[in-house]
Design a protein around this motif. Structure first.
Motif, PDB file in Angstrom:
ATOM      1  N   ALA A   3       5.187  -9.309  -8.921  1.00 38.23           N
ATOM      2  CA  ALA A   3       5.172  -8.285  -9.972  1.00 38.23           C
ATOM      3  C   ALA A   3       5.612  -6.964  -9.368  1.00 38.23           C
ATOM      4  O   ALA A   3       5.106  -6.561  -8.317  1.00 38.23           O
ATOM      5  CB  ALA A   3       3.779  -8.152 -10.576  1.00 38.23           C
ATOM      6  N   PHE A   4       6.565  -6.316 -10.015  1.00 37.07           N
ATOM      7  CA  PHE A   4       7.014  -5.013  -9.547  1.00 37.07           C
ATOM      8  C   PHE A   4       5.957  -3.964  -9.834  1.00 37.07           C
ATOM      9  O   PHE A   4       5.127  -4.120 -10.729  1.00 37.07           O
ATOM     10  CB  PHE A   4       8.340  -4.634 -10.215  1.00 37.07           C
ATOM     11  CG  PHE A   4       9.497  -5.438  -9.705  1.00 37.07           C
ATOM     12  CD1 PHE A   4      10.097  -5.136  -8.500  1.00 37.07           C
ATOM     13  CD2 PHE A   4       9.971  -6.515 -10.428  1.00 37.07           C
ATOM     14  CE1 PHE A   4      11.154  -5.885  -8.013  1.00 37.07           C
ATOM     15  CE2 PHE A   4      11.034  -7.276  -9.961  1.00 37.07           C
ATOM     16  CZ  PHE A   4      11.625  -6.954  -8.752  1.00 37.07           C
ATOM     17  N   ALA A   5       6.004  -2.878  -9.104  1.00 37.55           N
ATOM     18  CA  ALA A   5       5.015  -1.808  -9.243  1.00 37.55           C
ATOM     19  C   ALA A   5       5.041  -1.202 -10.636  1.00 37.55           C
ATOM     20  O   ALA A   5       4.025  -0.748 -11.136  1.00 37.55           O
ATOM     21  CB  ALA A   5       5.258  -0.727  -8.200  1.00 37.55           C
ATOM     22  N   SER A   6       6.186  -1.212 -11.299  1.00 36.65           N
ATOM     23  CA  SER A   6       6.301  -0.601 -12.628  1.00 36.65           C
ATOM     24  C   SER A   6       5.838  -1.530 -13.738  1.00 36.65           C
ATOM     25  O   SER A   6       5.885  -1.168 -14.905  1.00 36.65           O
ATOM     26  CB  SER A   6       7.741  -0.170 -12.893  1.00 36.65           C
ATOM     27  OG  SER A   6       8.591  -1.302 -12.865  1.00 36.65           O
ATOM     28  N   ASP A   7       5.401  -2.734 -13.394  1.00 35.14           N
ATOM     29  CA  ASP A   7       4.914  -3.675 -14.405  1.00 35.14           C
ATOM     30  C   ASP A   7       3.554  -3.206 -14.903  1.00 35.14           C
ATOM     31  O   ASP A   7       2.531  -3.508 -14.322  1.00 35.14           O
ATOM     32  CB  ASP A   7       4.804  -5.092 -13.848  1.00 35.14           C
ATOM     33  CG  ASP A   7       6.139  -5.781 -13.755  1.00 35.14           C
ATOM     34  OD1 ASP A   7       6.168  -6.883 -13.214  1.00 35.14           O
ATOM     35  OD2 ASP A   7       7.133  -5.239 -14.239  1.00 35.14           O
ATOM     36  N   THR A  47       0.816  -1.212   0.000  1.00 29.19           N
ATOM     37  CA  THR A  47       0.000   0.000   0.000  1.00 29.19           C
ATOM     38  C   THR A  47       0.851   1.264   0.000  1.00 29.19           C
ATOM     39  O   THR A  47       0.354   2.344  -0.295  1.00 29.19           O
ATOM     40  CB  THR A  47      -0.928   0.032   1.225  1.00 29.19           C
ATOM     41  OG1 THR A  47      -0.129  -0.018   2.412  1.00 29.19           O
ATOM     42  CG2 THR A  47      -1.888  -1.150   1.200  1.00 29.19           C
ATOM     43  N   LYS A  48       2.132   1.135   0.356  1.00 23.20           N
ATOM     44  CA  LYS A  48       3.095   2.237   0.294  1.00 23.20           C
ATOM     45  C   LYS A  48       4.495   1.647   0.310  1.00 23.20           C
ATOM     46  O   LYS A  48       4.670   0.453   0.544  1.00 23.20           O
ATOM     47  CB  LYS A  48       2.899   3.226   1.445  1.00 23.20           C
ATOM     48  CG  LYS A  48       3.060   2.636   2.822  1.00 23.20           C
ATOM     49  CD  LYS A  48       2.780   3.667   3.881  1.00 23.20           C
ATOM     50  CE  LYS A  48       2.892   3.023   5.269  1.00 23.20           C
ATOM     51  NZ  LYS A  48       2.634   3.978   6.324  1.00 23.20           N
ATOM     52  N   ASP A  49       5.486   2.463   0.029  1.00 27.27           N
ATOM     53  CA  ASP A  49       6.865   1.997   0.008  1.00 27.27           C
ATOM     54  C   ASP A  49       7.284   1.473   1.386  1.00 27.27           C
ATOM     55  O   ASP A  49       6.872   2.007   2.425  1.00 27.27           O
ATOM     56  CB  ASP A  49       7.814   3.118  -0.396  1.00 27.27           C
ATOM     57  CG  ASP A  49       7.640   3.553  -1.842  1.00 27.27           C
ATOM     58  OD1 ASP A  49       6.847   2.917  -2.568  1.00 27.27           O
ATOM     59  OD2 ASP A  49       8.289   4.532  -2.244  1.00 27.27           O
ATOM     60  N   ALA A  50       8.113   0.433   1.387  1.00 25.15           N
ATOM     61  CA  ALA A  50       8.635  -0.131   2.631  1.00 25.15           C
ATOM     62  C   ALA A  50       9.561   0.865   3.314  1.00 25.15           C
ATOM     63  O   ALA A  50      10.211   1.687   2.664  1.00 25.15           O
ATOM     64  CB  ALA A  50       9.384  -1.429   2.344  1.00 25.15           C
ATOM     65  N   LYS A 106       8.136  -1.429  -3.286  1.00 20.19           N
ATOM     66  CA  LYS A 106       7.530  -0.132  -3.584  1.00 20.19           C
ATOM     67  C   LYS A 106       6.017  -0.275  -3.662  1.00 20.19           C
ATOM     68  O   LYS A 106       5.487  -1.364  -3.894  1.00 20.19           O
ATOM     69  CB  LYS A 106       8.062   0.423  -4.916  1.00 20.19           C
ATOM     70  CG  LYS A 106       9.559   0.586  -4.972  1.00 20.19           C
ATOM     71  CD  LYS A 106      10.026   1.613  -3.982  1.00 20.19           C
ATOM     72  CE  LYS A 106      11.546   1.792  -4.071  1.00 20.19           C
ATOM     73  NZ  LYS A 106      12.047   2.629  -2.996  1.00 20.19           N
ATOM     74  N   LYS A 107       5.333   0.832  -3.499  1.00 22.13           N
ATOM     75  CA  LYS A 107       3.867   0.844  -3.550  1.00 22.13           C
ATOM     76  C   LYS A 107       3.377   0.176  -4.833  1.00 22.13           C
ATOM     77  O   LYS A 107       3.855   0.469  -5.926  1.00 22.13           O
ATOM     78  CB  LYS A 107       3.347   2.278  -3.491  1.00 22.13           C
ATOM     79  CG  LYS A 107       1.847   2.372  -3.525  1.00 22.13           C
ATOM     80  CD  LYS A 107       1.378   3.806  -3.439  1.00 22.13           C
ATOM     81  CE  LYS A 107      -0.137   3.848  -3.509  1.00 22.13           C
ATOM     82  NZ  LYS A 107      -0.638   5.211  -3.360  1.00 22.13           N
ATOM     83  N   GLY A 108       2.430  -0.751  -4.700  1.00 21.30           N
ATOM     84  CA  GLY A 108       1.853  -1.446  -5.844  1.00 21.30           C
ATOM     85  C   GLY A 108       2.516  -2.766  -6.179  1.00 21.30           C
ATOM     86  O   GLY A 108       1.981  -3.548  -6.960  1.00 21.30           O
TER      87      GLY A 108
END
Length: 129
Positions: free
Chosen positions: A101-105, A8-11, A63-65
């Motif tokens: 899956a990374f947030a930028s995917d 939900t947000k960056d670690a 990271k978020k997402g």
């Protein structure tokens, strides 16, 4: 125990003592169900606070997402809040993290970035002669 969710947000890396650090993050777990005698599907989201004590290096990827699969054990924190009411939160003590899956995917963003420019989009002043 195994859970899958999205951050939900960056670690955040928190320093607990001079030699101990923990990676804290929160995930959202989506679920749905159909109530008895109903055709309507109800969607619910459960938010779970997570902690990872084994290595802080993983924080740069959380990271978020980002979708993650976590292994570990779940705990419950119960406390009395400033409003004098009892509150509770779930905490997942993570022993293993698998990034799904990374947030930028974002397939549409990748497609847009890799697309060749159309012929009519070229600058006429950029001709080789």
């Amino acid at each position: 125990m195994e859970i899958i969710g999205r951050l939900t947000k960056d670690a955040v890396v928190a320093k607990v003592s001079a030699e101990r650090q923990v990676v804290n993050f929160s995930i959202a777990v989506n679920d749905s169900y159909r109530p008895k005698n109903s055709n309507e599907v109800k969607k619910i989201v459960t938010y779970i606070d997570c902690s990872y004590w084994l290595s802080t290096g993983v924080a740069q990827y959380l990271k978020k997402g980002t979708a993650v699969e976590l292994f570990g054990r779940i705990g419950l924190n119960v406390y009395i809040g400033n409003d004098s009411q009892p509150h509770g939160s779930l905490t997942f003590h993570t022993s293993n993290i698998k990034i799904i899956a990374f947030a930028s995917d974002n397939p549409s963003a990748i497609k847009e970035n890799n697309a060749a420019p159309k012929q009519d989009e070229k600058d006429p002043d950029d001709l080789p002669f």
